[in-house]
Design a protein around this motif. Structure first.
Motif, short mmCIF file in Angstrom:
data_model
loop_
_atom_site.label_atom_id
_atom_site.label_comp_id
_atom_site.label_asym_id
_atom_site.label_seq_id
_atom_site.Cartn_x
_atom_site.Cartn_y
_atom_site.Cartn_z
N ASP A 96 -22.33 8.64 18.36
CA ASP A 96 -22.82 8.90 20.02
C ASP A 96 -22.41 10.30 20.57
O ASP A 96 -21.91 10.95 20.07
CB ASP A 96 -22.00 7.72 20.76
N ASP A 97 -23.44 10.70 21.30
CA ASP A 97 -23.29 11.67 22.28
C ASP A 97 -23.25 12.96 21.56
O ASP A 97 -22.44 13.83 21.81
CB ASP A 97 -22.08 11.64 23.12
N GLY A 98 -24.17 13.18 20.54
CA GLY A 98 -23.97 14.80 19.90
C GLY A 98 -22.87 14.70 18.77
O GLY A 98 -22.59 15.95 18.35
N VAL A 99 -22.10 13.74 18.42
CA VAL A 99 -21.18 13.78 17.26
C VAL A 99 -21.57 13.73 16.21
O VAL A 99 -22.30 12.45 15.98
CB VAL A 99 -20.07 12.97 17.81
N VAL A 100 -21.15 14.21 15.09
CA VAL A 100 -21.76 14.17 13.71
C VAL A 100 -20.45 13.85 12.98
O VAL A 100 -19.36 14.84 12.94
CB VAL A 100 -22.74 14.95 13.17
N GLU A 101 -20.24 13.10 11.96
CA GLU A 101 -19.15 12.92 11.01
C GLU A 101 -19.66 13.46 9.67
O GLU A 101 -20.72 12.59 9.30
CB GLU A 101 -18.72 11.46 11.19
N ILE A 102 -18.89 13.92 9.01
CA ILE A 102 -18.91 14.28 7.66
C ILE A 102 -18.09 13.13 7.13
O ILE A 102 -16.75 12.94 6.99
CB ILE A 102 -18.16 15.62 7.00
N VAL A 103 -18.90 11.90 6.64
CA VAL A 103 -18.19 10.46 6.28
C VAL A 103 -17.70 10.83 4.97
O VAL A 103 -16.40 10.22 4.59
CB VAL A 103 -19.20 9.49 6.41
N TYR A 104 -18.09 11.30 3.99
CA TYR A 104 -18.05 11.58 2.63
C TYR A 104 -18.21 12.98 2.17
O TYR A 104 -19.13 13.49 2.34
CB TYR A 104 -18.31 10.41 1.56
N PHE A 105 -17.16 13.59 1.60
CA PHE A 105 -17.43 14.86 0.79
C PHE A 105 -16.57 14.95 -0.40
O PHE A 105 -15.36 14.56 -0.24
CB PHE A 105 -17.34 16.00 1.62
N GLY A 106 -16.97 15.43 -1.56
CA GLY A 106 -16.24 15.71 -2.61
C GLY A 106 -17.08 16.04 -3.99
O GLY A 106 -18.44 15.99 -3.60
N LEU A 107 -16.39 16.46 -4.75
CA LEU A 107 -17.15 16.65 -6.15
C LEU A 107 -16.64 15.86 -7.17
O LEU A 107 -15.67 14.96 -7.37
CB LEU A 107 -16.56 18.14 -6.64
N ILE A 108 -17.38 15.52 -8.35
CA ILE A 108 -17.13 14.81 -9.53
C ILE A 108 -16.22 15.41 -9.88
O ILE A 108 -16.38 16.74 -10.26
CB ILE A 108 -18.56 14.60 -10.16
N PRO A 109 -15.15 14.90 -10.67
CA PRO A 109 -14.02 15.45 -11.32
C PRO A 109 -14.20 16.66 -12.34
O PRO A 109 -13.49 17.63 -12.09
CB PRO A 109 -13.19 14.40 -11.96
N ALA A 110 -15.48 16.58 -12.92
CA ALA A 110 -15.60 17.71 -14.00
C ALA A 110 -16.08 19.07 -13.33
O ALA A 110 -15.98 20.04 -14.01
CB ALA A 110 -16.77 17.13 -14.80
N PHE A 111 -16.47 18.90 -12.02
CA PHE A 111 -16.97 20.21 -11.16
C PHE A 111 -16.05 20.54 -10.37
O PHE A 111 -16.18 21.67 -9.90
CB PHE A 111 -18.31 19.70 -10.72
N ARG A 112 -14.81 20.01 -10.33
CA ARG A 112 -13.80 20.78 -9.43
C ARG A 112 -13.16 22.05 -9.82
O ARG A 112 -13.18 22.14 -11.21
CB ARG A 112 -12.73 19.46 -9.01
N GLY A 113 -12.69 22.93 -8.94
CA GLY A 113 -11.86 24.25 -9.51
C GLY A 113 -13.09 25.07 -9.94
O GLY A 113 -12.64 25.79 -10.52
N ARG A 114 -14.17 25.02 -9.72
CA ARG A 114 -15.28 25.77 -9.78
C ARG A 114 -15.78 26.57 -8.66
O ARG A 114 -16.88 27.23 -8.97
CB ARG A 114 -16.36 25.18 -10.68
N ARG A 115 -15.33 26.54 -7.70
CA ARG A 115 -15.84 27.02 -6.05
C ARG A 115 -17.19 26.34 -5.71
O ARG A 115 -17.71 26.72 -4.89
CB ARG A 115 -16.02 28.65 -6.30
N ILE A 116 -17.44 25.23 -6.17
CA ILE A 116 -18.49 24.41 -5.97
C ILE A 116 -18.37 23.77 -4.33
O ILE A 116 -19.11 23.80 -3.56
CB ILE A 116 -18.98 23.52 -6.84
N GLY A 117 -17.07 23.38 -4.51
CA GLY A 117 -16.58 22.75 -2.98
C GLY A 117 -16.59 23.33 -1.88
O GLY A 117 -17.12 22.93 -0.95
#
Length: 190
Positions: A96-117
């Motif tokens: 409501d009222d112009g609020v936006v939530e980032i509900v989910y965010f993340g990387l598949i484990p094999a892609f973590r630690g590579r500056r993609i996040g």
């Protein structure tokens, strides 16, 4: 069932100028909006990204529940692809009222630690600020927020702060201890 303390931090941005860019990762990394609502694809992303960090809220959702959620005006899924393979995602949900939530965010484990996040988070935050441009009838974004917790990845909080999010609330609650479900039964040895 044993209970453990879980700290939840809520963070926000108050202006599109709060978004701090990240260095683009090396290689062929692209971020694309998943424009056709697909319960199967969204569940794949949810369970693949969150399987080792205890994302369990949506595991019991039916196909119809996924379909209804994804069909809501303004709900968007932005997917990072590394050489054509899904690497992670960010899900935006207008409130409501112009609020936006980032509900989910993340990387598949094999892609973590590579500056993609960091790159994906900055891109997703920018898309939250211009959400109304793609959805006529939605209010312009006035505030962007998200929450993370002590069960999330070890670099999550640092990434949010480095992308310009500011802490506005902290809560500690006891939660039932559960085993990481993995993206599918038997995904983890043991």
């Amino acid at each position: 069932m044993p209970r453990i303390p879980v700290t939840t931090w809520s963070l926000e941005q108050a202006s599109p100028t709060d978004v701090l860019p990240a260095t683009a990762p090396e290689g062929d990394v692209r971020i694309v909006r998943s424009e056709v609502p697909s319960p199967a694809f969204s569940r794949f992303l949810y369970s693949s990204v969150g399987g080792d960090i205890l994302w369990i809220d949506r595991l019991g959702w039916t196909y119809d529940q996924w379909e209804k959620h994804l069909a809501r005006p303004g709900v968007e899924t932005w997917v990072a692809y590394d050489q054509g393979t899904p690497a992670g995602y960010v899900e935006l949900e207008p409130q409501d009222d112009g609020v936006v939530e980032i509900v989910y965010f993340g990387l598949i484990p094999a892609f973590r630690g590579r500056r993609i996040g960091g790159h994906l988070l900055a891109y997703g935050a920018a898309r939250a600020w211009d959400l109304a441009d793609r959805w006529p009838g939605l209010a312009r974004t006035k505030r962007l927020w998200l929450h993370t917790c002590s069960l999330d990845g070890e670099h999550a909080m640092d990434n949010y702060l480095r992308r310009g999010f500011k802490l506005f609330d902290t809560k500690v609650e006891e939660e039932a201890e559960v085993a990481a479900p993995g993206p599918w039964p038997g995904a983890y040895p043991g």
